[in-house]
Design a protein around this motif. Structure first.
Motif, mmCIF file in Angstrom:
data_model
loop_
_atom_site.group_PDB
_atom_site.id
_atom_site.type_symbol
_atom_site.label_atom_id
_atom_site.label_comp_id
_atom_site.label_asym_id
_atom_site.label_seq_id
_atom_site.Cartn_x
_atom_site.Cartn_y
_atom_site.Cartn_z
ATOM 1 N N ARG A 6 0.863 -1.176 0.000
ATOM 2 C CA ARG A 6 0.000 0.000 0.000
ATOM 3 C C ARG A 6 0.910 1.240 0.000
ATOM 4 O O ARG A 6 1.475 1.615 1.017
ATOM 5 N N CYS A 23 -4.352 -3.071 6.419
ATOM 6 C CA CYS A 23 -4.769 -1.732 6.013
ATOM 7 C C CYS A 23 -6.193 -1.489 6.511
ATOM 8 O O CYS A 23 -7.022 -2.410 6.516
ATOM 9 N N ALA A 24 -6.482 -0.249 6.907
ATOM 10 C CA ALA A 24 -7.836 0.116 7.353
ATOM 11 C C ALA A 24 -8.863 -0.133 6.251
ATOM 12 O O ALA A 24 -10.046 -0.301 6.517
ATOM 13 N N ALA A 41 -1.559 2.105 8.510
ATOM 14 C CA ALA A 41 -1.210 3.494 8.175
ATOM 15 C C ALA A 41 -0.165 4.106 9.113
ATOM 16 O O ALA A 41 0.517 5.069 8.745
ATOM 17 N N TYR A 87 -8.291 7.912 7.383
ATOM 18 C CA TYR A 87 -8.159 6.847 8.382
ATOM 19 C C TYR A 87 -8.907 7.164 9.676
ATOM 20 O O TYR A 87 -8.360 7.080 10.779
#
Ligand code: MTE
Ligand code: MO
Length: 372
Positions: A44, A91-92, A202, A227
């Motif tokens: 990412r 990842c969110a 993140a 986020y």
């Protein structure tokens, strides 16, 4: 083209965006082993991948008042006690594609693969901060990280975590220089990245250039304007990012990786497989699986490393061998996990829908056809 110097990637990765590069491993490879091999670890990136020279690389650590600032080479970092820990990074936006089926969301269409697990090694952040003279005197303070990747205006990727987590040796926050026994690959932050066990991807800042302790959270876009979670009622006209806390620990999550949605399986013994993980070091205590759309449930077997209480940083792979009679035409498979605080996943997506498509952790559902 600022992306011309990006590294070469493994062809098995499913690409969600080429520039910046964002990709996930296909489900069958994701849970093939407990540790995700480096070449297929999900990636990412928000910006081009910087090409950093390990010989001239320096990590700048801003000193405490009365302490001293540090400019650490890679060799200097290796002189701190080496700490190793297995950590799952998620990842969110993992499973966002299910949220966008309810209603449009802004973001990359991740399926179930924006999550991976590696054995990380490096210096403990608390040891490095202590050398710069920092102590946990202000429990409301934050540790801010800046990456060496930047956009055309020179703005770098940044994020922060609470100082209390950074200074807690039990939280095992790392300045990692190794991933599965290798130097970090370029896509994953070479030569140094932050690894924050139990916390959203993140905050694991890659290509780390600067660490400082501040009274406020990072002013980075990704800390303040992204986020964060919101009510399904909030849209882009009414959203107020200042009112929601930044995502740190993630909620309980699980997904089915085998069989895949739309597959055809043979009756008899059908192997159902997937992963389960919770944030904040909470252990997965159970995964319940249904093959009849939630009418009845069976407990899956948990595989992979035993989890330590309060320090369960890595996922469990789970498996269930279900007996499927020949007259059965289809299976509606569902999985849901429970963590050691007895947190559970919500059964449907709509009530947790949010405009940015983060925190998508509803029961995972897969529909397959059965042939005799
Ligand atoms: N760090 C920098 N410097 N730049 C980034 O774009 N992306 C973050 C984080 N750290 C990012 C970063 C996000 S949102 C995630 S989910 C993880 O890195 C992904 O790490 P990976 O690419 O190693 O899987
Ligand atoms: Mo992310």
């Amino acid at each position: 083209d600022p992306y011309a110097d990006d590294p070469i990637r493994h062809p098995a990765l499913r690409i969600n965006s080429q520039r910046p590069f964002n990709a996930e491993p296909p489900p069958e490879l994701l849970t093939e082993g407990y540790i995700t091999p480096n070449p297929i670890f999900f990636t990412r990136n928000h910006l081009p991948v910087p090409n950093l020279d390990p010989h001239t690389y320096r990590l700048h650590v801003v000193g405490a008042p009365g302490g001293q600032s540090l400019s650490l080479s890679l060799d200097d970092l290796h002189k701190f006690p080496k700490h190793e820990v297995t950590v799952t990074l998620q990842c969110a936006g993992n499973r966002r594609s299910e949220m966008s089926k309810v209603k449009e969301v802004k973001g990359l269409e991740w399926r179930t693969g924006a999550i991976s697990t590696a054995r990380w090694a490096g210096a403990r952040l608390c040891d490095v901060l202590a050398q710069a003279g920092h102590r946990l005197c202000d429990s409301e303070a934050h540790v801010c990280f800046e990456g060496l990747d930047s956009d055309p205006t020179g703005t770098a990727y940044g994020a922060s975590i609470p100082l209390a987590r950074a200074m807690d040796p039990e939280a095992e926050v790392l300045l990692a220089y190794e991933m599965n026994g290798q130097p970090l690959p370029r896509d994953h932050g070479f030569p140094v990245r932050v690894v924050v066990p139990g916390v959203v991807g993140a905050r694991h800042v890659k290509w780390l250039g600067r660490v400082s302790v501040e009274s406020e959270e990072s002013y980075s876009h990704w800390q303040r304007r992204d986020y964060k979670g919101f009510s399904p009622s909030v849209d882009w006209d009414t959203v107020n990012f200042d009112l929601a806390p930044s995502i740190q620990e993630l909620p309980i999550q699980s997904a089915i990786t085998q069989p895949q949605d739309g597959a055809i399986v043979e009756s008899g013994e059908v192997t159902i497989k997937g992963y389960a993980w919770s944030g904040g070091g909470r252990a997965v205590i159970r995964v319940d699986v249904s093959v009849d759309g939630g009418l009845t449930w069976q407990e899956a077997e948990l595989e992979g490393e035993e989890q330590r209480p309060r320090k369960a940083w890595a996922w469990r792979i789970w498996q269930l061998k279900a007996q499927v009679p020949a007259e059965q035409k289809e299976l509606n498979i569902i999985c849901k996990a429970v963590d050691d605080s007895y947190n559970v996943q919500p059964d449907t997506v709509a009530p947790i829908w949010n405009l940015r498509g983060v925190l998508s952790n509803a029961w995972h559902r897969v529909h397959v056809q059965v042939v005799p």
